[in-house]
Design an enzyme around this catalytic site. Structure first.
Site, short mmCIF file in Angstrom:
data_model
loop_
_atom_site.label_atom_id
_atom_site.label_comp_id
_atom_site.label_asym_id
_atom_site.label_seq_id
_atom_site.Cartn_x
_atom_site.Cartn_y
_atom_site.Cartn_z
N THR A 162 0.85 -1.19 0.00
CA THR A 162 0.00 0.00 0.00
C THR A 162 0.89 1.24 0.00
OG1 THR A 162 -0.08 0.33 2.40
CG2 THR A 162 -1.59 -1.30 1.48
N CYS A 163 0.25 2.41 0.07
CA CYS A 163 1.02 3.66 0.14
C CYS A 163 1.96 3.69 1.35
CB CYS A 163 0.08 4.86 0.26
SG CYS A 163 -0.84 5.18 -1.24
N LYS A 215 -8.92 4.97 -5.96
CA LYS A 215 -9.64 5.10 -4.69
C LYS A 215 -9.32 6.40 -3.96
CE LYS A 215 -11.15 2.45 -0.72
NZ LYS A 215 -12.54 2.34 -1.10
#
Length: 415
Positions: A52-53, A191
């Site tokens: 993820t980030c 998103k």
């Protein structure tokens, strides 16, 4: 040959790895698939890969953590040396505890951000599809999901609007005067982009918001909800140069905006909400450009975050309850594979001995020999099972290891 594997959580996160390092270890969907395929080829029985980030992590069984670290480095741009500087390796109980904290939002860059649990679910589905999700890992993930739901429902740790997308809009409101009159360009409608768009519309009252995405139809879907303008990807440079605020959330592996894109001399605020960075830092060489990255935004604390912190003790109590339930289940099943393997070993010994006796004795009583030897095997395995069940945790581990060594039992896992 005896092969013992352990449960590991290896990876790196925002806590020690900056955006550039996290970007180098970031895994796209193709890299994740390749990593899973390679892990299957080298005999890893269960593995969840999450990127993820804020973090890139592997949860899985291995004889040594280097097996997992090597897979990560081979499928990303990160090096072993970089990993050693910023990463963590958790084993068995520590790995289990780490997954609980991550999945419950207590380890998130913004406290109470529960986006991670849906990402873990998606990663687990990919592993299951590849036959890389064993009963232990699936049970653990379900326990983490249960803890996450309880914390979300029974505490207010996720109350109030606090997320990267919300923080970016709050930063704009605090920094830019008359924001409702400014031209805002949102590049990327994944998103984070969608959530940012929703927050922009809700909080800025701005009617000059333009969306651009490489796939125009995706931008049109988002724009349709809010009656916004959509432009072609080919118009990106033109739109940047008429904008006062540029928000980039493209999720690309390389920068999508750099210095040559910006020809205008008027002030331009750029917010890069991507990992790896999607805006080249060279834009800051222009005197009219200000660049803010999501790591800067996540350091902003406000009343909402301070209030959330008061619910941490309650959340941790819930976590401990669910973790204890999981550990109880684990204690009852951790010696089952060893007992099962022991039973099969004794059956092999029995069959070999009966075969020898058959050849020696013409009047060999097959049925009676089977009955007696099976009863003896059952009694032996029952004694071992009772001993393991009544031992304390540390003694159980030692006894299991001894049984494995004495009877040369193969392919075992240890948690």
């Amino acid at each position: 040959m005896l092969k013992t594997t352990y449960f590991y959580a290896i990876g790196l996160s925002y806590k020690k790895a900056d955006a550039d390092i996290r970007g180098r270890f970031s895994l796209d969907d193709t890299s994740k698939q390749n990593l899973l395929r390679q892990s299957k080829e080298i005999g890893i029985e269960s593995l969840i890969v999450n990127s993820t980030c804020n973090r890139t992590e592997l949860y899985g069984f291995a004889e040594h953590p280097y097996q997992l670290i090597k897979l990560l480095c081979e499928n990303s741009k990160g090096t072993l040396e970089e990993f050693q500087h910023v990463a963590y390796i958790h084993k068995n109980q520590e790995a289990i505890a780490h997954m609980f904290r991550v999945g419950s939002g207590l380890d998130s860059q913004i406290l109470g951000d529960f986006e991670i649990i849906s990402q873990l679910k998606t990663s687990a589905r990919a592993s299951k599809k590849m036959g890389l999700l064993n009963a232990f890992t699936e049970r653990l993930l379900n326990a983490v999901i249960r803890a996450s739901k309880r914390i979300k429902n029974e505490t207010e740790i996720s109350s109030g609007a606090t997320s990267v997308s919300f923080a970016s809009v709050q930063y704009i409101l605090k920094t830019i005067e008359n924001v409702s009159d400014k031209n805002i360009l949102l590049f990327g409608t994944g998103k984070i982009g969608r959530n940012t768009c929703e927050n922009l519309v809700k909080h800025t009252k701005n009617e000059h918001i333009t969306l651009i995405n490489r796939t125009k139809t995706k931008a049109q879907e988002v724009a349709g909800k809010f009656n916004l303008i959509v432009k072609d990807f080919t118009n990106l440079q033109e739109e940047i140069n008429v904008s006062d605020i540029l928000i980039v959330a493209t999720g690309a592996l390389n920068p999508t905006v750099d210095k040559p894109h910006i020809q205008s001399k008027k002030p331009l605020l750029i917010l890069d909400l991507s990992i790896p960075r999607n805006v080249n830092p060279d834009v800051t060489e222009l005197p009219n450009v200000s660049l803010i990255h999501l790591d800067d935004l996540s350091q902003m604390t406000d009343d909402t975050l301070e209030r959330r912190k008061t619910f941490i003790p309650l959340a941790e109590n819930i976590l401990e309850e669910v973790k204890q339930d999981f550990n109880s289940w684990m204690e009852t099943r951790k010696f089952a594979p060893t007992i099962n393997a022991l039973k099969h070993k004794l059956l092999d010994l029995k069959n070999a001995e009966l075969d020898t006796q058959r050849k020696k004795h013409a009047d060999f009583n097959e049925a009676q020999a089977e009955l007696i030897s099976n009863n003896i095997i059952q009694k032996i395995t029952n004694h071992f099972a009772y001993h393991l069940k009544t031992d304390d945790a540390s003694s159980t581990d030692e006894s299991i290891e001894l049984i494995r060594r004495v009877f040369q039992l193969e392919s075992t896992t240890n948690v």
